[in-house]
Design a protein around this motif. Structure first.
Motif, PDB file in Angstrom:
ATOM      1  N   ALA A 284      38.559  43.044  47.940  1.00 15.68           N
ATOM      2  CA  ALA A 284      39.323  43.540  46.800  1.00 15.68           C
ATOM      3  C   ALA A 284      38.539  44.517  45.938  1.00 15.68           C
ATOM      4  O   ALA A 284      39.128  45.215  45.109  1.00 15.68           O
ATOM      5  CB  ALA A 284      39.788  42.363  45.929  1.00 15.68           C
ATOM      6  N   ALA A 285      37.230  44.582  46.119  1.00 18.93           N
ATOM      7  CA  ALA A 285      36.371  45.356  45.224  1.00 18.93           C
ATOM      8  C   ALA A 285      36.296  46.827  45.609  1.00 18.93           C
ATOM      9  O   ALA A 285      36.494  47.203  46.765  1.00 18.93           O
ATOM     10  CB  ALA A 285      34.967  44.753  45.210  1.00 18.93           C
ATOM     11  N   SER A 286      35.997  47.660  44.609  1.00 18.24           N
ATOM     12  CA  SER A 286      35.781  49.087  44.840  1.00 18.24           C
ATOM     13  C   SER A 286      34.329  49.379  45.192  1.00 18.24           C
ATOM     14  O   SER A 286      34.028  50.369  45.850  1.00 18.24           O
ATOM     15  CB  SER A 286      36.152  49.886  43.585  1.00 18.24           C
ATOM     16  OG  SER A 286      37.471  49.636  43.191  1.00 18.24           O
ATOM     17  N   ILE A 287      33.423  48.515  44.715  1.00 19.49           N
ATOM     18  CA  ILE A 287      31.999  48.659  44.995  1.00 19.49           C
ATOM     19  C   ILE A 287      31.464  47.307  45.456  1.00 19.49           C
ATOM     20  O   ILE A 287      31.753  46.279  44.843  1.00 19.49           O
ATOM     21  CB  ILE A 287      31.210  49.125  43.756  1.00 19.49           C
ATOM     22  CG1 ILE A 287      31.684  50.514  43.304  1.00 19.49           C
ATOM     23  CG2 ILE A 287      29.720  49.157  44.032  1.00 19.49           C
ATOM     24  CD1 ILE A 287      31.025  51.007  42.036  1.00 19.49           C
TER      25      ILE A 287
ATOM     26  N   LEU B 128      39.278  41.379  40.334  1.00 17.82           N
ATOM     27  CA  LEU B 128      38.588  42.547  40.892  1.00 17.82           C
ATOM     28  C   LEU B 128      39.586  43.638  41.255  1.00 17.82           C
ATOM     29  O   LEU B 128      39.336  44.826  41.038  1.00 17.82           O
ATOM     30  CB  LEU B 128      37.770  42.143  42.126  1.00 17.82           C
ATOM     31  CG  LEU B 128      36.552  41.254  41.875  1.00 17.82           C
ATOM     32  CD1 LEU B 128      35.998  40.736  43.196  1.00 17.82           C
ATOM     33  CD2 LEU B 128      35.467  42.004  41.117  1.00 17.82           C
ATOM     34  N   ALA B 129      40.719  43.230  41.815  1.00 20.54           N
ATOM     35  CA  ALA B 129      41.745  44.204  42.190  1.00 20.54           C
ATOM     36  C   ALA B 129      42.418  44.805  40.969  1.00 20.54           C
ATOM     37  O   ALA B 129      42.824  45.973  40.978  1.00 20.54           O
ATOM     38  CB  ALA B 129      42.778  43.540  43.097  1.00 20.54           C
TER      39      ALA B 129
ATOM     40  N   VAL C 249      37.515  49.113  37.910  1.00 12.68           N
ATOM     41  CA  VAL C 249      36.537  49.102  38.996  1.00 12.68           C
ATOM     42  C   VAL C 249      36.146  47.658  39.265  1.00 12.68           C
ATOM     43  O   VAL C 249      35.664  46.963  38.371  1.00 12.68           O
ATOM     44  CB  VAL C 249      35.271  49.922  38.647  1.00 12.68           C
ATOM     45  CG1 VAL C 249      34.268  49.851  39.806  1.00 12.68           C
ATOM     46  CG2 VAL C 249      35.623  51.372  38.340  1.00 12.68           C
ATOM     47  N   GLY C 250      36.374  47.196  40.487  1.00 11.68           N
ATOM     48  CA  GLY C 250      35.943  45.862  40.889  1.00 11.68           C
ATOM     49  C   GLY C 250      34.607  45.945  41.596  1.00 11.68           C
ATOM     50  O   GLY C 250      34.424  46.765  42.506  1.00 11.68           O
TER      51      GLY C 250
ATOM     52  N   MET D 274      34.978  44.668  36.583  1.00 12.04           N
ATOM     53  CA  MET D 274      34.877  43.225  36.800  1.00 12.04           C
ATOM     54  C   MET D 274      33.849  42.976  37.887  1.00 12.04           C
ATOM     55  O   MET D 274      33.875  43.617  38.941  1.00 12.04           O
ATOM     56  CB  MET D 274      36.234  42.651  37.213  1.00 12.04           C
ATOM     57  CG  MET D 274      36.200  41.209  37.692  1.00 12.04           C
ATOM     58  SD  MET D 274      35.820  40.021  36.374  1.00 12.04           S
ATOM     59  CE  MET D 274      35.657  38.505  37.328  1.00 12.04           C
ATOM     60  N   VAL D 275      32.930  42.034  37.624  1.00 13.30           N
ATOM     61  CA  VAL D 275      31.896  41.676  38.593  1.00 13.30           C
ATOM     62  C   VAL D 275      32.123  40.229  39.018  1.00 13.30           C
ATOM     63  O   VAL D 275      32.165  39.327  38.179  1.00 13.30           O
ATOM     64  CB  VAL D 275      30.485  41.829  37.996  1.00 13.30           C
ATOM     65  CG1 VAL D 275      29.422  41.588  39.078  1.00 13.30           C
ATOM     66  CG2 VAL D 275      30.301  43.210  37.379  1.00 13.30           C
TER      67      VAL D 275
END
Length: 369
Positions: free
Chosen positions: A277-280, A256-257, A261-262, A245-246
């Protein structure tokens, strides 16, 4: 037995994954990709579905008022009460309405009883009466007296006509409605936002923007609430998809959570709910970096598999030879120095192969440079 212990190289197996991940994450940092966690690149490499928010993600996130319509009031009055309601909101659409009012030197009244429902709209008391600004359904349901649907359709057509010619192709257009206690819906405001110049790099997830970036209508889900976005992500995961999710704002944080992959765009160099909340995090705030991240993840995992394949193959071959499997037929046996040297070279190969990942340069970086 001694030679088998010397030539065997479990350290190559132990180094195969962490060295590649370490090089991959450091390379990502140089490309403006903040990767949170060693497992993120592995999950990203297996992604088969990308969900994209529109406002602030596919678009520049700098919306502006392009049209105002009302059958009963002056445009300035619609803008005035709307700006009053939105004055404490942080959504880009709210900022667009406030900026428009300020640019016309319209005084903004003080409000009471402020209420915001993310993804729907904002409600406040202005001059003794409740005023709602937001989506059609949400505003329509706020008041006992409801506007006839034919009048609403005429209002929508009118506000679209006022904004035609102001917003060229490649712009996203959103219409928010204004309602007042005792009257129902009394006006509409068109908000336009330009498409990001690098949105074309996303390839294939409102329809004007979707068409501009090559997204087919069947993949478009418009006017979703934060809960609706999360539901869409959950549905994709239930179907067996691995989803990225972007997004860029607080409305995107739950999705995102929830995604495998957020990916969050960093807006104005500040952390927000989305980036937390994002991974990247895309530190360059460029949509083309999504492609860079995907390619980097795939290249990193390719190195991991190469390293593991080498480490396993080396041990499968070298240990039997050290044990003397070739001695009876070929009169060949390993010396301690040869065994130790081969063991060291195995680890060196794994580390060197991982370091070669630094030569990777994504297509997205080449196109945007």
């Amino acid at each position: 037995m001694f030679f088998k212990q010397v030539v065997s190289c479990p350290c190559a197996l132990g180094l195969a994954t962490p060295t590649a991940i370490l090089v991959g994450t450091s390379l990502g940092a140089r490309q403006g990709l903040l990767v949170r966690g060693a497992d993120v690149l592995e999950r990203l490499a297996n992604i088969d579905y990308i969900a994209l928010d529109k406002t602030g993600t596919l678009t520049e996130g700098k919306p502006a008022v392009s049209g105002i319509a009302s059958f009963m009031y002056e445009e300035s009055e619609i803008l005035q009460i709307s700006a009053a309601v939105e004055n404490t909101a942080s959504h880009p659409i709210a900022k667009a309405i406030i900026n428009k009012a300020k640019s016309l030197n319209i005084s903004i009244p003080v409000t009471k009883r402020q209420l915001t429902e993310p993804g729907f709209g904002t409600l406040a008391e202005v001059d003794g009466r409740l005023v709602a600004v937001g989506s059609l359904e949400w505003v329509h349901e706020r008041f006992q007296r409801q506007t006839d649907m034919s009048d609403i359709l005429n209002l929508e057509q009118a506000v679209r006509q006022t904004s035609e010619g102001i917003t060229p192709s490649g712009y996203s257009k959103t219409i928010v409605y204004v309602g007042r206690e005792g009257e129902g819906i009394i006006g509409a405001i068109a908000i336009s936002d330009s498409l990001r110049h690098d949105a074309e790099f996303t390839g294939r997830g409102s329809c004007n923007i979707a068409k501009a970036v090559g997204i087919e209508n069947e993949f478009v889900k418009s006017s979703l609430t934060p809960q609706g976005k999360s539901g869409a992500i959950s549905s994709l995961k239930d179907e067996g998809h691995r989803v990225a999710m972007v997004g860029d704002g607080i409305n995107d944080a739950p999705s995102l959570a929830l995604a495998d992959v957020g990916i969050a765009l960093q807006v104005e160099g500040q952390e927000n709910a989305a980036s937390n909340a994002a991974s990247i995090i895309l530190l360059g705030n460029k949509l083309s970096q999504v492609v860079d991240a995907l390619e980097l993840a795939q290249a990193t995992m390719a190195k991991v598999y190469q390293n593991l394949s080498w480490a396993v193959a080396y041990n499968v071959i070298a240990i039997p030879i050290a044990a003397g499997v070739l001695l009876p037929q070929y009169d060949f046996a390993m010396t301690p120095s040869l065994s130790g040297g081969m063991m060291a070279l195995s680890s060196i190969f794994v580390v060197t192969n991982s370091l070669l990942l630094q030569l990777h340069r994504s297509d997205g970086s080449r196109k945007s440079s």
